[in-house]
Design a protein around this motif. Sequence first.
Motif, PDB file in Angstrom:
ATOM      1  N   ILE A   1       0.877  -1.169   0.000  1.00 43.87           N
ATOM      2  CA  ILE A   1       0.000   0.000   0.000  1.00 43.87           C
ATOM      3  C   ILE A   1       0.909   1.212   0.000  1.00 43.87           C
ATOM      4  CG2 ILE A   1      -1.794   1.272   1.206  1.00 43.87           C
ATOM      5  CD1 ILE A   1      -1.366  -2.373   2.029  1.00 43.87           C
TER       6      ILE A   1
ATOM      7  N   MET B   1      -9.786  -0.378   6.827  1.00 48.09           N
ATOM      8  CA  MET B   1      -9.273  -1.111   5.670  1.00 48.09           C
ATOM      9  C   MET B   1      -8.206  -2.108   6.112  1.00 48.09           C
ATOM     10  SD  MET B   1      -7.526   0.450   2.203  1.00 48.09           S
ATOM     11  CE  MET B   1      -9.083   1.067   1.534  1.00 48.09           C
TER      12      MET B   1
ATOM     13  N   TYR C   1     -11.058   5.423   8.330  1.00 53.24           N
ATOM     14  CA  TYR C   1     -11.355   4.693   7.093  1.00 53.24           C
ATOM     15  C   TYR C   1     -10.212   3.726   6.771  1.00 53.24           C
ATOM     16  CZ  TYR C   1     -11.848   4.119   1.981  1.00 53.24           C
ATOM     17  OH  TYR C   1     -11.932   3.621   0.699  1.00 53.24           O
ATOM     18  N   HIS C   2      -8.990   4.220   6.818  1.00 50.73           N
ATOM     19  CA  HIS C   2      -7.858   3.366   6.457  1.00 50.73           C
ATOM     20  C   HIS C   2      -7.538   2.357   7.554  1.00 50.73           C
ATOM     21  CE1 HIS C   2      -7.305   6.614   3.459  1.00 50.73           C
ATOM     22  NE2 HIS C   2      -6.867   5.602   2.731  1.00 50.73           N
ATOM     23  N   TYR C   3      -7.813   2.714   8.792  1.00 50.02           N
ATOM     24  CA  TYR C   3      -7.671   1.754   9.888  1.00 50.02           C
ATOM     25  C   TYR C   3      -8.610   0.568   9.657  1.00 50.02           C
ATOM     26  CZ  TYR C   3      -7.879  -0.082  14.680  1.00 50.02           C
ATOM     27  OH  TYR C   3      -7.844  -0.889  15.784  1.00 50.02           O
TER      28      TYR C   3
ATOM     29  N   PRO D   1     -11.045   2.429  -3.535  1.00 47.45           N
ATOM     30  CA  PRO D   1      -9.973   1.448  -3.443  1.00 47.45           C
ATOM     31  C   PRO D   1      -9.761   0.747  -4.778  1.00 47.45           C
ATOM     32  CG  PRO D   1     -11.482   1.226  -1.593  1.00 47.45           C
ATOM     33  CD  PRO D   1     -12.126   2.176  -2.564  1.00 47.45           C
TER      34      PRO D   1
ATOM     35  N   GLU E   1     -10.309  10.412   2.318  1.00 47.20           N
ATOM     36  CA  GLU E   1     -10.855   9.755   3.498  1.00 47.20           C
ATOM     37  C   GLU E   1      -9.928   9.963   4.696  1.00 47.20           C
ATOM     38  OE1 GLU E   1     -13.745   8.532   3.597  1.00 47.20           O
ATOM     39  OE2 GLU E   1     -14.289   8.150   1.506  1.00 47.20           O
TER      40      GLU E   1
ATOM     41  N   VAL F   1      -4.574   4.172  -1.927  1.00 46.30           N
ATOM     42  CA  VAL F   1      -5.097   4.855  -0.745  1.00 46.30           C
ATOM     43  C   VAL F   1      -6.049   5.950  -1.198  1.00 46.30           C
ATOM     44  CG1 VAL F   1      -3.090   4.372   0.691  1.00 46.30           C
ATOM     45  CG2 VAL F   1      -3.137   6.456  -0.694  1.00 46.30           C
ATOM     46  N   GLN F   2      -6.929   6.357  -0.289  1.00 43.75           N
ATOM     47  CA  GLN F   2      -7.926   7.379  -0.599  1.00 43.75           C
ATOM     48  C   GLN F   2      -7.662   8.617   0.264  1.00 43.75           C
ATOM     49  OE1 GLN F   2      -9.251   3.776  -0.303  1.00 43.75           O
ATOM     50  NE2 GLN F   2      -8.292   4.200  -2.282  1.00 43.75           N
ATOM     51  N   THR F   3      -7.015   9.607  -0.323  1.00 45.70           N
ATOM     52  CA  THR F   3      -6.635  10.792   0.441  1.00 45.70           C
ATOM     53  C   THR F   3      -7.829  11.676   0.782  1.00 45.70           C
ATOM     54  OG1 THR F   3      -6.046  11.858  -1.651  1.00 45.70           O
ATOM     55  CG2 THR F   3      -4.270  10.869  -0.394  1.00 45.70           C
TER      56      THR F   3
ATOM     57  N   GLU G   1      -2.963   7.179  -5.364  1.00 44.30           N
ATOM     58  CA  GLU G   1      -4.136   7.790  -4.755  1.00 44.30           C
ATOM     59  C   GLU G   1      -5.319   7.693  -5.717  1.00 44.30           C
ATOM     60  OE1 GLU G   1      -3.114  11.793  -3.875  1.00 44.30           O
ATOM     61  OE2 GLU G   1      -1.254  11.272  -2.829  1.00 44.30           O
TER      62      GLU G   1
ATOM     63  N   GLY H   1       3.225  -1.235   4.141  1.00 42.54           N
ATOM     64  CA  GLY H   1       2.840   0.144   3.905  1.00 42.54           C
ATOM     65  C   GLY H   1       4.096   0.915   3.554  1.00 42.54           C
TER      66      GLY H   1
END
Length: 217
Positions: free
Chosen positions: A43, A147, A143-145, A52, A139, A135-137, A48, A163
């Motif tokens: 990841i 994921m 959100y990423h946690y 996802p 969000e 990754v979704q900047t 970006e 990562g």
Amino acid sequence: MDTFFISHGSPTLSIDDSLPARHFLKSWQQKIFTEKPKSILVISGHWETNEPSVNVISGLNDVIYDFYGFPKPMYELKYPAPGAPELAMRVKELLVDAGFKNVKEDKARGLDHGAWVPLMLMYPEANIPVCQLSVQTNENGTYHYNMGKALAPLREEGVLIIGSGSATHNLRALRLAADDGSAIPWAQDFDTWLKESLVNGTEPVRGLVTESNGLTV
């Protein structure tokens, strides 16, 4: 299978033998992580997207030279690691089951320098299948946690999750930084907060942490 976050630093990590991180990554298989993974999921902070996305590559991964103005030899480097289409579809399955409904499949994208630069040092044989997830900047940290929680079962399936990026990233500020190599105060503050949060098990970020000098984290 453990999960790692690697700060891949400047793209010159690929050729500059004076960088300590280069030697650290080259010692990866001997000193850091001796177990050979079945496949690798990266990841990277350099992919970006609004939703996802996974790169579903059946042949060899291309490399993306997503940097500009660096020495010519860097644009001649290759890392022909095989794609990991089965892993890509497994990632999509886990995310969809966790509520991430719109997971895209990218069947053309190669590996950006956040993936291939560290991997060429860690696994120079390029014989382990590699897949990337975006990754979704737009969000936040929660959100990423979530994921990451959705992808946790991959650890029991022989997948090494990496990562790759930096805790902070502002090249303009870096160029204006002190000549003595000391960290910019706001970057040091965030790095300290991040370390303490991870060590102490603090709840994930619920929104943006700070916005300073053109950097949002």
